[in-house]
Design a protein around this motif. Structure first.
Motif, PDB file in Angstrom:
ATOM      1  N   ASP A 194     -28.942  14.092   7.656  1.00  0.00           N
ATOM      2  CA  ASP A 194     -29.647  15.016   6.001  1.00  0.00           C
ATOM      3  C   ASP A 194     -29.334  14.361   4.767  1.00  0.00           C
ATOM      4  O   ASP A 194     -29.986  14.420   3.733  1.00  0.00           O
ATOM      5  N   ALA A 202     -30.627  13.415   0.650  1.00  0.00           N
ATOM      6  CA  ALA A 202     -30.219  14.355  -0.207  1.00  0.00           C
ATOM      7  C   ALA A 202     -29.156  13.388  -1.106  1.00  0.00           C
ATOM      8  O   ALA A 202     -29.196  13.963  -2.997  1.00  0.00           O
ATOM      9  N   ASP A 206     -34.684  17.710   1.140  1.00  0.00           N
ATOM     10  CA  ASP A 206     -34.791  17.751   2.341  1.00  0.00           C
ATOM     11  C   ASP A 206     -35.617  17.526   3.424  1.00  0.00           C
ATOM     12  O   ASP A 206     -36.635  17.450   3.628  1.00  0.00           O
TER      13      ASP A 206
END
Length: 281
Positions: free
Chosen positions: A165, A170, A193
């Protein structure tokens, strides 16, 4: 097996009686009880226009013997035997279908909502495979490497904990690349996100060509960002944000140029649309 003259179908090993293979029903001892050799064809079980099969006195195979006796005796005038392929439950046809065979032997599961984001006709196979690994979180990111006793921070921005992620998107480096390429195309709805990004790609109200372009940019970006990460990890290269953006832009243009549509104007419209979205980047 659809039996006509019985000269092709094997008595024991072909499903000519529509009950399955007889050798599986009786076992090896069945050849003795029924008096039919193991290598016999179906026609070998017929003599003087009637079935010549023992077993009517056997308490084990009396029912099978009766089933064979009820079967019409072979007729050479009906032609040769026909091999039938199973297409679905109780549906047999004289031709083979790899699709129908696969549908029967594969394990059926519920279609995941992100499948069309990963697999689509205009995608690049190696990019699609990479995205599939990312969606399944199977890349060797830092959080997964810790299970092997190795610590890896993000080589793109220096973040201590490298995760799927974080890299997509990010990380300030990767998000800048993604936002620069997909910002206008998505209506400035890019998000760092991962789950929100995947959900938007799966379900949005964009026009048809924009949907294809966005998925293509998404896959191309993931592929090249991960390559850049690996090159830095192994000290074999370093690209700035602008350099990586230009590389991805070129890869998208090359893919569009390689596509062949039923109508040439679709290819031109896609290239024109991509140029409009990136001319100020």
């Amino acid at each position: 097996m659809q039996v006509n003259d019985g000269r092709t179908a094997f008595f024991w090993f072909d499903n000519w009686l529509q009950t399955g293979r007889l050798i599986d029903i009786t076992g090896a001892v069945g050849t003795c009880y029924l008096g039919i050799p193991r290598t016999a064809k179906v026609c070998d079980a017929v003599s003087q226009a009637q079935w010549n099969v023992r077993g009517h006195r056997s308490r084990h195979f009396r029912e099978l013997h009766a089933r064979i006796q009820r079967e019409p005796v072979l007729d050479v005038e009906q032609g040769h035997d026909v091999i039938l392929w199973k297409h679905s439950e109780d549906d047999y046809k004289p031709w083979f279908s790899s699709k129908q065979t696969w549908e029967q032997i594969r394990e059926h599961k519920t279609t995941v909502i992100w499948s069309k984001t990963v697999w689509f006709a205009q995608g690049v196979p190696r990019f699609s495979f990479m995205v599939w690994l990312v969606v399944k979180n199977r890349l060797a990111t830092g959080d997964r490497m810790r299970a092997w006793g190795l610590h890896q921070s993000c080589v793109l921005c220096g973040e201590r904990d490298e995760t799927r992620d974080h890299i997509f998107f990010a990380c300030p480096y990767s998000f800048t690349v993604w936002n620069n390429l997909a910002g206008r195309l998505s209506g400035y709805r890019t998000d760092p996100d991962w789950e929100i990004t995947l959900q938007f790609l799966t379900n949005n109200d964009l026009q048809y060509l924009d949907k294809i372009l966005l998925k293509l940019v998404f896959q191309t970006s993931i592929y090249h960002i991960w390559q850049e990460r690996n090159k830095r990890r192994h000290h074999t290269g370093y690209r700035s944000v602008d350099q990586l953006i230009r590389l991805i832009d070129k890869a998208v243009r090359n893919r569009i140029s390689s596509l062949r549509y039923g109508a040439d104007h679709k290819l031109g419209r896609m290239m024109q649309r991509w140029f409009e979205m990136t001319q100020t980047t």
